[in-house]
Write a protein that holds these residues in place. Structure first.
Motif, PDB file in Angstrom:
ATOM      1  N   GLN A 136       0.749  -1.189   0.048  1.00 41.67           N
ATOM      2  CA  GLN A 136       0.189   0.211  -0.113  1.00 41.67           C
ATOM      3  C   GLN A 136       0.777   1.308   0.083  1.00 41.67           C
ATOM      4  O   GLN A 136       0.317   2.332  -0.311  1.00 41.67           O
ATOM      5  N   VAL A 137       2.027   1.281   0.524  1.00 40.62           N
ATOM      6  CA  VAL A 137       2.900   2.440   0.571  1.00 40.62           C
ATOM      7  C   VAL A 137       3.087   2.850  -0.975  1.00 40.62           C
ATOM      8  O   VAL A 137       3.112   4.090  -1.193  1.00 40.62           O
ATOM      9  N   ALA A 138       3.682   1.722  -2.005  1.00 38.63           N
ATOM     10  CA  ALA A 138       4.050   2.126  -3.169  1.00 38.63           C
ATOM     11  C   ALA A 138       2.602   2.545  -4.031  1.00 38.63           C
ATOM     12  O   ALA A 138       2.547   3.272  -4.743  1.00 38.63           O
ATOM     13  N   VAL A 139       1.582   1.720  -3.616  1.00 37.86           N
ATOM     14  CA  VAL A 139       0.207   2.083  -4.357  1.00 37.86           C
ATOM     15  C   VAL A 139      -0.252   3.430  -4.030  1.00 37.86           C
ATOM     16  O   VAL A 139      -0.791   4.270  -4.861  1.00 37.86           O
ATOM     17  N   TYR A 140      -0.148   3.851  -2.752  1.00 40.11           N
ATOM     18  CA  TYR A 140      -0.583   4.996  -2.273  1.00 40.11           C
ATOM     19  C   TYR A 140       0.135   6.351  -3.029  1.00 40.11           C
ATOM     20  O   TYR A 140      -0.359   7.349  -3.277  1.00 40.11           O
ATOM     21  N   GLU A 141       1.542   6.047  -3.172  1.00 45.44           N
ATOM     22  CA  GLU A 141       2.392   6.909  -3.778  1.00 45.44           C
ATOM     23  C   GLU A 141       1.953   7.203  -5.090  1.00 45.44           C
ATOM     24  O   GLU A 141       1.917   8.322  -5.768  1.00 45.44           O
ATOM     25  N   ILE A 142       1.575   6.014  -5.876  1.00 48.35           N
ATOM     26  CA  ILE A 142       1.339   6.267  -7.127  1.00 48.35           C
ATOM     27  C   ILE A 142      -0.204   6.883  -7.482  1.00 48.35           C
ATOM     28  O   ILE A 142      -0.248   7.538  -8.398  1.00 48.35           O
ATOM     29  N   MET A 143      -0.870   6.454  -6.504  1.00 49.81           N
ATOM     30  CA  MET A 143      -2.307   7.077  -6.564  1.00 49.81           C
ATOM     31  C   MET A 143      -2.257   8.578  -6.338  1.00 49.81           C
ATOM     32  O   MET A 143      -2.877   9.438  -7.072  1.00 49.81           O
ATOM     33  N   THR A 144      -1.500   9.033  -5.543  1.00 48.71           N
ATOM     34  CA  THR A 144      -1.238  10.370  -5.324  1.00 48.71           C
ATOM     35  C   THR A 144      -0.693  11.448  -6.335  1.00 48.71           C
ATOM     36  O   THR A 144      -1.258  12.248  -6.678  1.00 48.71           O
ATOM     37  N   LYS A 145       0.336  10.711  -6.834  1.00 49.32           N
ATOM     38  CA  LYS A 145       1.045  11.066  -8.150  1.00 49.32           C
ATOM     39  C   LYS A 145      -0.190  11.294  -9.326  1.00 49.32           C
ATOM     40  O   LYS A 145      -0.029  12.448 -10.218  1.00 49.32           O
ATOM     41  N   LEU A 146      -0.881  10.481  -9.469  1.00 50.28           N
ATOM     42  CA  LEU A 146      -1.794  10.450 -10.559  1.00 50.28           C
ATOM     43  C   LEU A 146      -3.034  11.304 -10.169  1.00 50.28           C
ATOM     44  O   LEU A 146      -4.044  11.649 -11.119  1.00 50.28           O
ATOM     45  N   GLY A 147      -3.255  11.645  -8.896  1.00 51.46           N
ATOM     46  CA  GLY A 147      -4.240  12.465  -8.553  1.00 51.46           C
ATOM     47  C   GLY A 147      -5.792  11.398  -8.395  1.00 51.46           C
ATOM     48  O   GLY A 147      -6.779  12.212  -8.642  1.00 51.46           O
ATOM     49  N   PHE A 148      -5.584  10.366  -8.033  1.00 51.26           N
ATOM     50  CA  PHE A 148      -6.538   9.389  -7.959  1.00 51.26           C
ATOM     51  C   PHE A 148      -6.965   9.260  -6.595  1.00 51.26           C
ATOM     52  O   PHE A 148      -7.940   8.803  -6.351  1.00 51.26           O
ATOM     53  N   VAL A 149      -6.383   9.948  -5.607  1.00 45.60           N
ATOM     54  CA  VAL A 149      -6.785   9.710  -4.192  1.00 45.60           C
ATOM     55  C   VAL A 149      -7.781  10.631  -3.887  1.00 45.60           C
ATOM     56  O   VAL A 149      -8.273  11.863  -4.459  1.00 45.60           O
ATOM     57  N   ASN A 150      -8.959  10.130  -3.373  1.00 40.21           N
ATOM     58  CA  ASN A 150     -10.358  10.728  -2.895  1.00 40.21           C
ATOM     59  C   ASN A 150     -10.885  11.156  -4.070  1.00 40.21           C
ATOM     60  O   ASN A 150     -11.800  12.144  -4.320  1.00 40.21           O
TER      61      ASN A 150
END
Length: 290
Positions: A136-150
């Motif tokens: 989840q650490v790597a996935v969360y970083e990818i999701m954040t950089k792509l603007g997919f969080v929230n």
């Protein structure tokens, strides 16, 4: 000659057979009892008032079985209408995308032999062995950089790419379909996509049903990823995260939580009752190798 009305002699069981029958039925009753106790406790608690829940034991029956205030309050306070809508949107798009991606990938890996085919299969096996939380650490970083969080669409895209088990179900099923069907279609002028869409996809219905059941149950009950990536709980809550509005540092309203659990189970129960024949046939056909 024996008369037709004469009773058949009863079979005499040896002590070992009697012991085995006792163990078999005792274990069946024992594990069934422990599986049903949480469900019964949840139903009993859902009909209790807060005062009644705090003053009685878990399995004490409520004084009034027509007390539906917990269900109404849970639906309103947890904003379960929005949560149910979000869960349905996520389910529809994730299941549709997973089936399309999984069946096409299984078609390529099972029908086309190319350098790296075995490597890709081994990587899928390796990915299935890794715990999801550890990545989840790597996935969360990818999701954040792509603007997919929230965002709802970001969570849907992420959920589509975590379906290794379904891919293996599709691969196993396609490998049991004769290659002669593909060859006959190619001779008749069909393209690879036509073979996939008009020949293989209809034949894969049992495997698709099995995959939809496994994936649908997992997505509907998913809490960790939904709580992590759908941070706006007022707008992006799901059925799994909505119930945690009744927990807090000052205590938890378990009577409301149990009422919310029953409400969240009703859609799945209705779908199961309406489609149980297709579900049973899909699981049986998907589990048997021809």
């Amino acid at each position: 000659m024996k008369k037709n009305g004469m009773k058949k002699r009863r079979k005499r069981y040896t002590p070992s057979e009697i012991l085995w029958i006792f163990i078999k039925y005792f274990s069946l009753i024992f594990f069934s009892f422990w599986a049903l106790v949480p469900v019964a406790s949840c139903v009993i608690t859902a009909f209790k008032t807060e005062k009644e829940y705090n003053s009685t034991s878990v399995m004490t029956l409520p004084s009034n079985w027509l007390h539906f205030d917990n269900f109404v309050d849970a639906f309103k306070q947890a904003n379960m209408g929005v949560a149910f809508k979000n869960s349905i949107i996520i389910l529809v798009f994730v299941l549709l995308g997973s089936v399309i991606i999984g069946t096409q990938l299984a078609y390529v890996l099972s029908r086309f032999k190319f350098p790296g085919n075995a490597l890709i299969r081994n990587l899928f096996t390796f990915a299935a062995l890794l715990p999801g939380i550890a990545m989840q650490v790597a996935v969360y970083e990818i999701m954040t950089k792509l603007g997919f969080v929230n965002t709802l669409y970001g969570y849907i895209i992420m959920s589509m790419g975590t379906d290794v088990i379904s891919i293996y179900i599709f691969i196993q099923f396609i490998e049991n379909i004769p290659v002669s069907l593909d060859e006959s279609a190619i001779i008749d002028g069909a393209s690879y996509f036509t073979i996939y869409r008009r020949i293989l996809l209809p034949l894969m219905k049992p495997a698709i049903v099995t995959s939809l059941i496994l994936k649908g149950v997992g997505i509907y009950n998913e809490y960790y990823a939904a709580n992590l990536y759908l941070q706006d709980k007022a707008r992006l809550s799901t059925m799994a995260t909505a119930l945690y509005r009744f927990t807090g540092p000052l205590g938890s309203r378990y009577d409301m939580i149990c009422a919310g659990v029953i409400i969240s189970l009703l859609p799945a129960l209705i779908v199961f009752l309406l489609c149980q024949k297709q579900i049973y046939n899909g699981i049986a056909a998907g589990a048997v190798k021809e």
